[in-house]
Design a protein around this motif. Structure first.
Motif, PDB file in Angstrom:
ATOM      1  N   LEU A 191      27.176 -27.356  -2.463  1.00  0.00           N
ATOM      2  CA  LEU A 191      26.655 -26.016  -2.737  1.00  0.00           C
ATOM      3  C   LEU A 191      25.237 -25.869  -2.208  1.00  0.00           C
ATOM      4  CD1 LEU A 191      27.888 -25.551  -6.395  1.00  0.00           C
ATOM      5  CD2 LEU A 191      28.730 -24.368  -4.369  1.00  0.00           C
ATOM      6  N   TYR A 201      23.022 -23.411  -3.208  1.00  0.00           N
ATOM      7  CA  TYR A 201      22.108 -22.937  -4.246  1.00  0.00           C
ATOM      8  C   TYR A 201      22.390 -23.653  -5.567  1.00  0.00           C
ATOM      9  CZ  TYR A 201      21.441 -19.318  -0.792  1.00  0.00           C
ATOM     10  OH  TYR A 201      21.184 -18.659   0.383  1.00  0.00           O
ATOM     11  N   TRP A 238      23.461 -23.220  -8.562  1.00  0.00           N
ATOM     12  CA  TRP A 238      24.110 -22.230  -9.420  1.00  0.00           C
ATOM     13  C   TRP A 238      24.107 -22.576 -10.895  1.00  0.00           C
ATOM     14  CZ3 TRP A 238      24.114 -17.730  -7.544  1.00  0.00           C
ATOM     15  CH2 TRP A 238      24.344 -17.502  -6.197  1.00  0.00           C
ATOM     16  N   PRO A 239      24.414 -23.809 -11.298  1.00  0.00           N
ATOM     17  CA  PRO A 239      24.493 -24.079 -12.738  1.00  0.00           C
ATOM     18  C   PRO A 239      23.218 -23.748 -13.523  1.00  0.00           C
ATOM     19  CG  PRO A 239      25.642 -25.772 -11.553  1.00  0.00           C
ATOM     20  CD  PRO A 239      24.938 -24.938 -10.524  1.00  0.00           C
ATOM     21  N   LEU A 260      21.008 -21.569 -12.844  1.00  0.00           N
ATOM     22  CA  LEU A 260      20.907 -20.105 -12.842  1.00  0.00           C
ATOM     23  C   LEU A 260      21.938 -19.478 -13.781  1.00  0.00           C
ATOM     24  CD1 LEU A 260      20.373 -19.484  -9.015  1.00  0.00           C
ATOM     25  CD2 LEU A 260      18.646 -19.458 -10.830  1.00  0.00           C
ATOM     26  N   LEU A 261      23.143 -20.035 -13.807  1.00  0.00           N
ATOM     27  CA  LEU A 261      24.179 -19.532 -14.713  1.00  0.00           C
ATOM     28  C   LEU A 261      23.756 -19.695 -16.173  1.00  0.00           C
ATOM     29  CD1 LEU A 261      27.392 -20.905 -12.971  1.00  0.00           C
ATOM     30  CD2 LEU A 261      26.751 -18.501 -13.235  1.00  0.00           C
ATOM     31  N   TYR A 275      25.168 -30.943 -16.985  1.00  0.00           N
ATOM     32  CA  TYR A 275      25.725 -29.651 -17.382  1.00  0.00           C
ATOM     33  C   TYR A 275      26.142 -29.668 -18.846  1.00  0.00           C
ATOM     34  CZ  TYR A 275      26.137 -29.045 -12.290  1.00  0.00           C
ATOM     35  OH  TYR A 275      25.899 -28.969 -10.950  1.00  0.00           O
ATOM     36  N   THR A 304      30.380 -22.424 -14.808  1.00  0.00           N
ATOM     37  CA  THR A 304      29.872 -23.567 -14.057  1.00  0.00           C
ATOM     38  C   THR A 304      31.029 -24.374 -13.485  1.00  0.00           C
ATOM     39  OG1 THR A 304      27.850 -23.680 -15.361  1.00  0.00           O
ATOM     40  CG2 THR A 304      28.518 -25.699 -14.235  1.00  0.00           C
ATOM     41  N   ILE A 328      32.548 -22.081 -10.587  1.00  0.00           N
ATOM     42  CA  ILE A 328      31.671 -21.795  -9.446  1.00  0.00           C
ATOM     43  C   ILE A 328      31.103 -23.054  -8.813  1.00  0.00           C
ATOM     44  CG2 ILE A 328      29.478 -20.713  -8.795  1.00  0.00           C
ATOM     45  CD1 ILE A 328      30.155 -18.512 -10.863  1.00  0.00           C
ATOM     46  N   ALA A 329      30.784 -24.060  -9.618  1.00  0.00           N
ATOM     47  CA  ALA A 329      30.083 -25.216  -9.076  1.00  0.00           C
ATOM     48  C   ALA A 329      30.863 -26.519  -9.151  1.00  0.00           C
ATOM     49  CB  ALA A 329      28.737 -25.383  -9.791  1.00  0.00           C
TER      50      ALA A 329
END
Length: 157
Positions: free
Chosen positions: A8, A10, A12-13, A15-16, A96, A126, A129-130
């Motif tokens: 990935l 960016y 993301w986690p 930010l999520l 996470y 998460t 998306i990740a």
């Protein structure tokens, strides 16, 4: 095509989880409180503090384990090894998991039920998306070793 797969781009986690926290706080402040917990309860405060302490310790342990292996949090480093010890023996995604537990702890300590509702939603997003994307990247990089790791270690707990 899969052999060229990149991790990935960016983060993301984080930010999520940050977005989920902001939404939960706004819902609690401006819409309505989620009646899951007593906002003034001593038991909720103590339980939240204990969960937060455990989550922070778990995250520190995970980051320390990465550092011991001369790794980083970034999947972009090509020399990053497959790490299967430390907290990675118990969860393929201990950082996470720590984020999720911190949201639950925050909900208990702050009396914000929305944080407790948002935690599993952030974990699900998460995953979608990740984590699935990261796991495909690791499968391409580490092959059978990663498959064996997945068989003996759960994604979350």
């Amino acid at each position: 095509m899969n052999y060229r797969m990149k991790p990935l781009k960016y983060p993301w986690p984080p930010l999520l989880y940050l977005g989920a926290c902001v939404i939960a706080v706004l819902l609690d402040d401006y819409v309505a409180s989620a009646p899951l917990i007593d906002p003034k309860g001593t038991i909720a405060l103590i339980a939240g503090a204990m969960i937060a302490t455990g989550a922070i310790a778990f995250n520190v342990w995970a980051i320390h384990t990465l550092m011991l292996h001369y790794s980083s949090l970034s999947l972009h480093q090509s020399k990053r090894p497959l790490i299967t010890d430390g907290p990675y023996r118990y969860s393929r995604n201990p950082i996470y998991l720590g984020y999720t537990l911190l949201m639950v702890a925050g909900g208990l300590m702050l009396g914000n039920g929305w944080l407790m509702i948002a935690a599993p939603i952030a974990a699900l997003l998460t995953t979608l998306i990740a984590i699935r994307y990261e796991e495909l990247h690791q499968l391409v990089r580490f092959g059978v070793d990663f498959e064996r790791y997945c068989q003996r270690t759960r994604r979350w707990i």
